[in-house]
Enzyme design. Structure first.
Site, PDB file in Angstrom:
ATOM      1  N   GLN A 230       9.847 -17.577   8.808  1.00 14.69           N
ATOM      2  CA  GLN A 230      11.131 -18.302   8.797  1.00 14.69           C
ATOM      3  C   GLN A 230      11.760 -18.262   7.398  1.00 14.69           C
ATOM      4  O   GLN A 230      11.117 -18.629   6.414  1.00 14.69           O
ATOM      5  CB  GLN A 230      10.890 -19.752   9.245  1.00 14.69           C
ATOM      6  CG  GLN A 230      12.150 -20.556   9.423  1.00 14.69           C
ATOM      7  CD  GLN A 230      13.032 -20.057  10.579  1.00 14.69           C
ATOM      8  OE1 GLN A 230      12.546 -19.735  11.658  1.00 14.69           O
ATOM      9  NE2 GLN A 230      14.323 -19.985  10.335  1.00 14.69           N
TER      10      GLN A 230
ATOM     11  N   LYS B  23      11.436 -22.491  18.523  1.00 12.54           N
ATOM     12  CA  LYS B  23      10.815 -21.204  18.869  1.00 12.54           C
ATOM     13  C   LYS B  23       9.473 -21.439  19.560  1.00 12.54           C
ATOM     14  O   LYS B  23       9.136 -20.792  20.544  1.00 12.54           O
ATOM     15  CB  LYS B  23      10.654 -20.345  17.603  1.00 12.54           C
ATOM     16  CG  LYS B  23      11.981 -19.799  17.115  1.00 12.54           C
ATOM     17  CD  LYS B  23      11.952 -19.230  15.711  1.00 12.54           C
ATOM     18  CE  LYS B  23      13.396 -18.926  15.264  1.00 12.54           C
ATOM     19  NZ  LYS B  23      13.507 -18.473  13.883  1.00 12.54           N
TER      20      LYS B  23
ATOM     21  N   ASP C 174      12.044 -10.016  14.254  1.00 12.45           N
ATOM     22  CA  ASP C 174      13.343 -10.419  13.707  1.00 12.45           C
ATOM     23  C   ASP C 174      14.202  -9.188  13.397  1.00 12.45           C
ATOM     24  O   ASP C 174      15.396  -9.308  13.133  1.00 12.45           O
ATOM     25  CB  ASP C 174      13.147 -11.203  12.400  1.00 12.45           C
ATOM     26  CG  ASP C 174      13.218 -12.707  12.615  1.00 12.45           C
ATOM     27  OD1 ASP C 174      13.830 -13.122  13.614  1.00 12.45           O
ATOM     28  OD2 ASP C 174      12.669 -13.443  11.778  1.00 12.45           O
TER      29      ASP C 174
END
Ligand code: NAP
Length: 285
Positions: free
Chosen positions: A95, A51, A118
């Site tokens: 994460q 990322k 997300d």
């Protein structure tokens, strides 16, 4: 059988994003993403690193917060709160999975919905449900892009998703439904799985079990999308679909690696740009 090349499709999408980021910069808007990782999970480290690299390649400013395994809820929520308030950070991503002592739900809820790139926050999940959303969860959104770029029509098709997780299976079913597919979502309690999956014109596997989908589960001429990313001990990265067995029966199929994986990151970058545009009241967000 045609291979759906996620690497190529994601590269095209990233080119467009890069141009948009550069244009925004010229207009005084810098796009920024903060990525939080807690602990030492090797797979998570790889994802976070990818990322970070994608941000660099596209001109997106990024900050990484690598927190120790023994991070407290208080510490983590404090950081998220601080990032929520920062004007130069448009997107925040924590994460998953988190170490067990941390409350994943509370962490997801703490991220401001406007910065939730997300799309895991209940506000964004609800918006996706009613079809009025700012962000789509990256992996299902990536699958929809793969279908669109391959000119695969969803409307009227029998779509079967194996897996009902909040991050992949459930939203995947919803996005296919928004495109007028007739959708069935399967899970570990589904009876006669093979009977259900072998009716699918479009079959999406998000099970988390290496080579789970075999040719007898697939209809002749089906489109098969493999979301799985499994790392059997000592073995190579592989999907949920037994590619060699299934591919001869398919009209289209995604490989692993090089299918859905690269799309997930491209969609994350797209969501971050959308967040920056929204936060700066720029039209088209
Ligand atoms: P997950 O949370 O473990 O969910 C797996 C789902 O599969 C569950 O709904 C489970 O059913 C179902 N399942 C398990 N065994 C089954 C069986 N025998 N028959 C039918 N259904 C079964 O996994 P996830 O987070 O959705 O991820 C799925 C896979 O996608 C993993 O390999 C993951 O690494 C990969 N992934 C890839 C990307 C990417 O960027 N390519 C992104 C995210 C995830 P129950 O609900 O009944 O337990």
């Amino acid at each position: 059988m045609q291979l759906i090349n996620g690497k190529e499709i994601s590269a095209k999408i990233k080119e467009d994003i890069k141009a948009e980021v550069s244009q925004l910069k010229k207009n005084g808007v810098k796009v920024g993403l903060a990525v939080i990782i807690v602990g030492d999970d090797p797979a998570s480290k790889v994802y976070v690193n990818n990322k970070k690299k994608a941000c660099e390649a596209l001109g997106i400013y990024s900050e990484e917060y690598a927190l120790p395994e023994n991070t407290t809820m208080e510490g983590l929520l404090g950081l998220i709160n601080e990032l929520n308030g920062r004007k130069d950070i448009n997107g925040i991503l924590c994460q998953l999975p988190l170490p067990r002592h941390l409350d994943e739900k509370a962490v997801i809820n703490a991220i401001s919905p406007e910065k939730d790139v997300d799309a895991f926050h209940p506000v964004n999940v609800g918006k996706i449900m009613i079809g009025d959303y700012d962000f789509l969860p990256c992996t299902p959104a990536g699958v929809m892009e793969l279908l669109a770029h391959s000119n695969i029509e969803v409307e009227g098709k029998t779509c079967v998703v194996i897996g009902r997780s909040n991050i992949v299976g459930k939203p995947m079913g919803m996005l296919l439904l928004h495109k007028n597919g007739t959708v069935t979502i399967c899970h570990s309690k589904t009876e006669n799985l093979e009977e259900v999956t072998s009716k699918a014109d479009i079959l999406v596997a998000a099970v988390g079990k290496a080579n789970f989908v075999k040719a007898n589960m697939v209809k002749e001429g089906a489109v098969v999308i493999d979301v799985g990313m499994n790392r059997p001990e000592g073995g190579k990265l592989c999907g949920d679909v037994d590619f060699d067995d299934v591919a001869p029966k398919c009209s289209y199929i995604t490989p692993v690696p090089g299918g859905v994986g690269p799309m997930t990151i491209a969609m994350l970058m797209a969501n971050t740009v959308t967040a920056a545009k929204k936060q700066n009241n720029i039209k088209g967000a």
